[in-house]
Design a protein around this motif. Sequence first.
Motif, PDB file in Angstrom:
ATOM      1  N   THR A  81       0.831  -1.209   0.000  1.00 56.61           N
ATOM      2  CA  THR A  81       0.000   0.000   0.000  1.00 56.61           C
ATOM      3  C   THR A  81       0.864   1.257   0.000  1.00 56.61           C
ATOM      4  N   GLN A  82       1.896   1.281   0.827  1.00 61.06           N
ATOM      5  CA  GLN A  82       2.788   2.454   0.888  1.00 61.06           C
ATOM      6  C   GLN A  82       3.466   2.701  -0.451  1.00 61.06           C
ATOM      7  N   GLN A  83       3.951   1.628  -1.080  1.00 61.99           N
ATOM      8  CA  GLN A  83       4.614   1.787  -2.377  1.00 61.99           C
ATOM      9  C   GLN A  83       3.651   2.350  -3.420  1.00 61.99           C
ATOM     10  N   LEU A  84       2.428   1.862  -3.398  1.00 65.34           N
ATOM     11  CA  LEU A  84       1.445   2.358  -4.360  1.00 65.34           C
ATOM     12  C   LEU A  84       1.082   3.815  -4.088  1.00 65.34           C
ATOM     13  N   GLU A  85       0.905   4.160  -2.824  1.00 63.43           N
ATOM     14  CA  GLU A  85       0.573   5.553  -2.485  1.00 63.43           C
ATOM     15  C   GLU A  85       1.733   6.489  -2.864  1.00 63.43           C
ATOM     16  N   ASP A  86       2.975   6.053  -2.618  1.00 64.41           N
ATOM     17  CA  ASP A  86       4.133   6.858  -2.992  1.00 64.41           C
ATOM     18  C   ASP A  86       4.233   6.984  -4.512  1.00 64.41           C
ATOM     19  N   GLY A  87       3.945   5.885  -5.206  1.00 61.87           N
ATOM     20  CA  GLY A  87       3.948   5.920  -6.667  1.00 61.87           C
ATOM     21  C   GLY A  87       2.887   6.850  -7.212  1.00 61.87           C
ATOM     22  N   LYS A  88       1.718   6.847  -6.601  1.00 60.54           N
ATOM     23  CA  LYS A  88       0.641   7.759  -7.015  1.00 60.54           C
ATOM     24  C   LYS A  88       1.069   9.212  -6.853  1.00 60.54           C
ATOM     25  N   GLN A  89       1.721   9.526  -5.729  1.00 59.49           N
ATOM     26  CA  GLN A  89       2.214  10.883  -5.510  1.00 59.49           C
ATOM     27  C   GLN A  89       3.244  11.276  -6.570  1.00 59.49           C
ATOM     28  N   PHE A  90       4.076  10.324  -6.944  1.00 63.18           N
ATOM     29  CA  PHE A  90       5.116  10.557  -7.940  1.00 63.18           C
ATOM     30  C   PHE A  90       4.502  10.950  -9.288  1.00 63.18           C
ATOM     31  N   PHE A  91       3.443  10.241  -9.686  1.00 62.17           N
ATOM     32  CA  PHE A  91       2.845  10.478 -11.001  1.00 62.17           C
ATOM     33  C   PHE A  91       1.760  11.552 -10.991  1.00 62.17           C
ATOM     34  N   ALA A  92       1.144  11.800  -9.838  1.00 62.64           N
ATOM     35  CA  ALA A  92       0.001  12.715  -9.777  1.00 62.64           C
ATOM     36  C   ALA A  92       0.377  14.146 -10.146  1.00 62.64           C
TER      37      ALA A  92
END
Length: 294
Positions: free
Chosen positions: A63-74
């Motif tokens: 979950t943390q990796q996905l949330e961090d990835g979302k922030q990266f691309f958002a």
Amino acid sequence: MEQYYNDFGSWIRKQFPFRVQKISIDAGFTCPNRDGRIGKGGCIFCDNRTFNPAYCGSHKTITQQLEDGKQFFAKKYPDMKYLAYFQAYTNTYEDVEVLKSMYEEALQVEDVVGLVIGTRPDCVSTELLDYLEELNRQTFLIVEYGIESCNDATLRLINRGHDFACTKKAIEETSKRKIITGGHIIIGLPGEDENESLRQAPIISSLPLSILKIHQLQIIRGTKLAAMYEKEPFHLYSVEEYISLIAKYIQLLRKDLVLERFVSQSPPELLVAPKWGIKNYEFTNLLNKRLKNK
């Protein structure tokens, strides 16, 4: 722009009514040719640092990796949706119940609309494929196999730990369950010249794959392949040679096969050779020019 092959970007846009982006996940897996079950050291070319983004790391939860990835691309695309990409090492190499909890955790993250699971053909069981068949009815799913080569002598040389018959069976078993099935090959492995690569193209094309990734061989610092190359250098393709080969290779593939990429870019500090100094999109532009002039 005129299309000379079935490109992944066009294909994926037809699968969703919105833009999607893969977010890589390192879920802490290993491989059976790395942990001693069938071998040690892994494939001779492999270093997972070459494709793990900064936001990705097994010390974080999925979950943390996905949330961090979302922030990266958002920052670039605020209305983006995401595919959770289980990428590092062998992402089916675990008990099925553990795998279920991992995949389903990823799907619970907001704006995650599907999964891409990278794995090896010798690490999928009937039980797992039956589960993935059911999961495929509920969400978007791609299972992506490392093929690397159709040549059993090459597979032995690179310490793959299985033969091509294993690859063929896994792809057939996955595809017949109506799961989108991808494959990954490496062009330029030791002992494989242009003629050998072109010999393999129709074999790859005959597999029930939907998607194919093609990468040039790269020599990564600290790998067994790097030690082999230092001791006895072998031919690595120049950009021009590789474009010429890929242009021929594409002509031998099914027209409906989706081609996701043709080159890989490793971090400069890890890359021994070849140092081409061009971006993926620049290579694709050069390839399209070559195909236009054929």
